[in-house]
Design a protein around this motif. Structure first.
Motif, PDB file in Angstrom:
ATOM      1  N   PRO A   1     -38.382 -11.071  10.056  1.00  0.00           N
ATOM      2  CA  PRO A   1     -37.539 -11.357   8.871  1.00  0.00           C
ATOM      3  C   PRO A   1     -36.110 -10.898   9.041  1.00  0.00           C
ATOM      4  O   PRO A   1     -35.220 -11.378   8.340  1.00  0.00           O
ATOM      5  CB  PRO A   1     -38.237 -10.578   7.750  1.00  0.00           C
ATOM      6  CG  PRO A   1     -39.629 -10.334   8.235  1.00  0.00           C
ATOM      7  CD  PRO A   1     -39.505 -10.185   9.729  1.00  0.00           C
ATOM      8  N   GLY A   2     -35.852  -9.980   9.975  1.00  0.00           N
ATOM      9  CA  GLY A   2     -34.501  -9.459  10.120  1.00  0.00           C
ATOM     10  C   GLY A   2     -33.606 -10.322  10.978  1.00  0.00           C
ATOM     11  O   GLY A   2     -32.483 -10.666  10.591  1.00  0.00           O
ATOM     12  N   CYS A   3     -34.073 -10.698  12.167  1.00  0.00           N
ATOM     13  CA  CYS A   3     -33.229 -11.462  13.093  1.00  0.00           C
ATOM     14  C   CYS A   3     -33.785 -12.839  13.424  1.00  0.00           C
ATOM     15  O   CYS A   3     -33.122 -13.637  14.108  1.00  0.00           O
ATOM     16  CB  CYS A   3     -33.023 -10.677  14.386  1.00  0.00           C
ATOM     17  SG  CYS A   3     -34.560 -10.332  15.274  1.00  0.00           S
TER      18      CYS A   3
ATOM     19  N   ALA B   1     -42.338 -13.913  18.296  1.00  0.00           N
ATOM     20  CA  ALA B   1     -43.158 -13.102  19.202  1.00  0.00           C
ATOM     21  C   ALA B   1     -43.396 -13.883  20.486  1.00  0.00           C
ATOM     22  O   ALA B   1     -43.649 -15.090  20.470  1.00  0.00           O
ATOM     23  CB  ALA B   1     -44.473 -12.752  18.535  1.00  0.00           C
ATOM     24  N   VAL B   2     -43.345 -13.229  21.616  1.00  0.00           N
ATOM     25  CA  VAL B   2     -43.529 -13.868  22.918  1.00  0.00           C
ATOM     26  C   VAL B   2     -44.867 -13.502  23.543  1.00  0.00           C
ATOM     27  O   VAL B   2     -45.185 -13.973  24.631  1.00  0.00           O
ATOM     28  CB  VAL B   2     -42.394 -13.466  23.877  1.00  0.00           C
ATOM     29  CG1 VAL B   2     -41.058 -14.000  23.367  1.00  0.00           C
ATOM     30  CG2 VAL B   2     -42.341 -11.972  24.061  1.00  0.00           C
TER      31      VAL B   2
ATOM     32  N   CYS C   1     -39.729  -4.724  15.061  1.00  0.00           N
ATOM     33  CA  CYS C   1     -39.164  -5.759  15.925  1.00  0.00           C
ATOM     34  C   CYS C   1     -38.450  -5.095  17.096  1.00  0.00           C
ATOM     35  O   CYS C   1     -37.586  -4.232  16.881  1.00  0.00           O
ATOM     36  CB  CYS C   1     -38.212  -6.642  15.129  1.00  0.00           C
ATOM     37  SG  CYS C   1     -37.384  -7.905  16.130  1.00  0.00           S
ATOM     38  N   PRO C   2     -38.745  -5.468  18.348  1.00  0.00           N
ATOM     39  CA  PRO C   2     -38.063  -4.854  19.499  1.00  0.00           C
ATOM     40  C   PRO C   2     -36.612  -5.321  19.657  1.00  0.00           C
ATOM     41  O   PRO C   2     -35.845  -4.711  20.396  1.00  0.00           O
ATOM     42  CB  PRO C   2     -38.913  -5.291  20.686  1.00  0.00           C
ATOM     43  CG  PRO C   2     -39.555  -6.561  20.248  1.00  0.00           C
ATOM     44  CD  PRO C   2     -39.795  -6.417  18.778  1.00  0.00           C
ATOM     45  N   CYS C   3     -36.213  -6.386  18.963  1.00  0.00           N
ATOM     46  CA  CYS C   3     -34.842  -6.895  19.094  1.00  0.00           C
ATOM     47  C   CYS C   3     -33.881  -6.176  18.156  1.00  0.00           C
ATOM     48  O   CYS C   3     -32.812  -5.726  18.574  1.00  0.00           O
ATOM     49  CB  CYS C   3     -34.833  -8.406  18.832  1.00  0.00           C
ATOM     50  SG  CYS C   3     -35.778  -9.379  20.029  1.00  0.00           S
ATOM     51  N   CYS C   4     -34.224  -6.103  16.866  1.00  0.00           N
ATOM     52  CA  CYS C   4     -33.307  -5.513  15.876  1.00  0.00           C
ATOM     53  C   CYS C   4     -33.836  -4.239  15.262  1.00  0.00           C
ATOM     54  O   CYS C   4     -33.111  -3.566  14.523  1.00  0.00           O
ATOM     55  CB  CYS C   4     -33.005  -6.525  14.769  1.00  0.00           C
ATOM     56  SG  CYS C   4     -34.466  -7.008  13.804  1.00  0.00           S
TER      57      CYS C   4
END
Length: 306
Positions: free
Chosen positions: A24-26, A30-31, A4-7
């Protein structure tokens, strides 16, 4: 695997992500479609650097300890002095080499094999190989050097045990001498030695290490040398005395001279009595069971002829 590029959460999904996928983490959505892999990727040097640095540290630590041992203890810089310094360093690092050996066998081996299997993904293969073999050679060298010194260490340990046992035996012998000087006779039992002052507790320790300390191998006897009665011993200066004085001086000496002897047999370091490692003390002289001399007959005083 999808990251995940966010978290930075790593997902075990191997297929390509879609717009409906949720992290599943944050919980991020997907964009768009994931970016394609680049055509050319730079090789990684992290694993090779880890192996190289670990091997260099192992070698440097061993060499520094060896040089310090050589400078502080050796009187010369010959070959055997270096060997002795290496053995000393091996004993200093013996506990540190246990986790290093486990790390090399279970961790570095897998890292090195992964580098060999994917040579295009990793660089500095030669440094990785040298670091891996250095990390494996130092624990092996320590093991060999310790193995060479084990017989000498065991002999030194046995010498120390024997020295401690002999010190306790000589302490009891000294106590017997002190007892005779203080009370005029030897004790009939070893427990009578407790009547002597024992400021440092060495006598009590020596007696406690003897099984059945009352009469374990301890014996005392008196030898009497009878004086002859046929030829009386003349007193010194009798030639200048008159006849009346000579008659009274030439009377034979009655009785005899008494000698008190003792023998103490102590069990050896194995605490088992009556075997070859026993220690026998006879009249202040230490013997082993093999070189113990036999007692001769009681000495007889001879009259000196004039």
């Amino acid at each position: 695997m999808t990251i995940c590029p966010c978290c930075g959460f790593k997902s075990a999904k191997s297929e390509r992500a879609t717009l409906r996928d949720v992290c599943p983490g944050c919980g991020a959505h997907a964009v768009g479609e994931p970016l394609p892999r680049p055509e050319r990727e730079l090789p990684s040097f992290g694993r090779s650097l880890l192996l190289a640095v670990t091997g260099a540290i192992s070698v440097i630590v061993f060499l520094v300890d060896m040089i310090v041992s050589l400078v502080t203890k050796a009187t010369s810089f010959g070959f055997w002095s270096w060997v002795a310094a290496a053995e000393t360093a091996a004993w200093h690092l013996k506990w540190a080499m246990i986790p290093v050996s486990l790390l090399v066998f279970f961790g570095f081996r897998r890292i090195y094999h992964s580098i060999k299997q994917s040579p295009a993904q990793y660089c500095a293969h030669r440094y990785a190989r040298n670091g891996y073999f250095a990390s494996a050679t130092v624990p092996l060298l320590v093991l060999v050097l310790i193995g060479l010194t084990v017989p000498a260490r065991l002999q030194q340990r046995q010498d120390g045990i024997n020295a401690g046992f002999n010190a306790q035996a000589l302490r009891i012998d000294r106590a017997l001498i002190d007892y005779k000087e203080k009370f005029g006779t030897l004790p009939s039992e070893l427990k009578d030695l407790n009547r002597l002052p024992d400021t440092d507790g060495s006598l009590a320790l020596a007696l406690s290490n003897i099984s059945n300390a009352e009469n374990n191998g301890y014996s005392v006897e008196s030898e009497v040398a009878a004086a002859p009665s046929k030829k009386p011993r003349q007193l010194r200066g009798a030639v200048i005395l008159n006849a009346s004085v000579n008659t009274a001086a030439d009377e034979p000496l009655s009785g005899g001279i008494s000698f008190t002897n003792y023998q103490l047999r102590l069990p050896g370091p194995d605490k088992i009595a009556n075997n070859e490692d026993d220690l026998i003390i006879r009249d202040g002289v230490t013997y082993s069971p093999t070189d113990l001399p036999r007692r001769g007959p009681a000495p007889v005083t001879q009259a000196r002829q004039r």
